[in-house]
Design a protein around this motif. Sequence first.
Motif, mmCIF file in Angstrom:
data_model
loop_
_atom_site.group_PDB
_atom_site.id
_atom_site.type_symbol
_atom_site.label_atom_id
_atom_site.label_comp_id
_atom_site.label_asym_id
_atom_site.label_seq_id
_atom_site.Cartn_x
_atom_site.Cartn_y
_atom_site.Cartn_z
ATOM 1 N N THR A 114 25.303 -7.210 83.754
ATOM 2 C CA THR A 114 26.771 -7.156 83.735
ATOM 3 C C THR A 114 27.279 -6.223 82.656
ATOM 4 O O THR A 114 28.287 -5.522 82.839
ATOM 5 C CB THR A 114 27.341 -8.566 83.521
ATOM 6 N N SER A 115 26.607 -6.184 81.514
ATOM 7 C CA SER A 115 27.038 -5.296 80.438
ATOM 8 C C SER A 115 26.908 -3.836 80.844
ATOM 9 O O SER A 115 27.755 -3.005 80.488
ATOM 10 C CB SER A 115 26.214 -5.573 79.177
ATOM 11 N N ILE A 116 25.850 -3.501 81.599
ATOM 12 C CA ILE A 116 25.694 -2.124 82.076
ATOM 13 C C ILE A 116 26.778 -1.803 83.104
ATOM 14 O O ILE A 116 27.342 -0.699 83.126
ATOM 15 C CB ILE A 116 24.298 -1.922 82.673
ATOM 16 N N LYS A 117 27.088 -2.766 83.955
ATOM 17 C CA LYS A 117 28.146 -2.580 84.948
ATOM 18 C C LYS A 117 29.490 -2.309 84.265
ATOM 19 O O LYS A 117 30.241 -1.408 84.668
ATOM 20 C CB LYS A 117 28.227 -3.814 85.835
ATOM 21 N N ASP A 118 29.802 -3.071 83.231
ATOM 22 C CA ASP A 118 31.054 -2.870 82.499
ATOM 23 C C ASP A 118 31.073 -1.511 81.819
ATOM 24 O O ASP A 118 32.131 -0.855 81.751
ATOM 25 C CB ASP A 118 31.232 -3.980 81.464
#
Length: 279
Positions: A114-118
């Motif tokens: 999720t952090s990479i997506k954000d």
Amino acid sequence: MRSSVLAGALAFAGFSAAFSDSSPWIVASTAPFKAASNNNKIQTSSAALKTTKDFLSTCPTDSYVIVVQPGLHYADLAVEGGSPMKSLIETVDRFDAKGKFIVPEVVGEAVDGTSIKDLIHEACGQERKEVQVHHIELRALVGSGDIRTRTLTSNDDEAASTVLSKLKDGSSTLIFFGTPANAAERTVYEPEFEEAVMMDLKRSVQAKPSRRADNGTDWNKLPLFEKYQFFTPGIFMGLLAVIFMGSILTVGIKALSSLQVSYGAFEKDMGPAAHKKQQ
């Protein structure tokens, strides 16, 4: 130029088996990938993530697929007789990867997809580009042997079908990585000082004889040994010291009492030898 990116990761599979909790990290993109500052085959998760962020900060493509396989180890990709992730490898081969970043063994804290997506949304928002970002979280690998292989094969079919439908020809980036094999077994120590203090206080309060009076018990009717504590650790230590010192004193008195001296030893010697000494 088409090249097998995941197969390239398998080429490094025999590099090292030093870390049992490591996992592979693979980034493949149709956009050129500038040379990474760190090309080590064993890296920390923070170092691998930093290199990936530097690449994604420019929003290089229009489509992004993030595939996370919890519990994946590089040995899972190098099974004798062919990798269980054959379908995903073939899918990746179908688009032209001009840039790639492969680390066979990544150690350290697990990275959240999720952090990479954000990060991608933030970077592409600054570039004012509309992109498609797909985050795929596969089932965690557990156990070993055939059970682990079947789970990996099932996940491979699911990931391959999804990745194939999400990748855009000519402008796509695939980010595939695993989490440490024993991440689920790790326990983080969280001190509970407040609870521990409360438990100690609870024990101390319950140990007091006066506490029993609060339960409706008549203090004056309790037996003597329930009212008072006659044998404490201090008393026990004192008794041991008395026994030890008493044994030493007993041995000393017996040694002194066993001495035998004749009465003549204290009389004055009047023999010929004494006269000679006087002369």
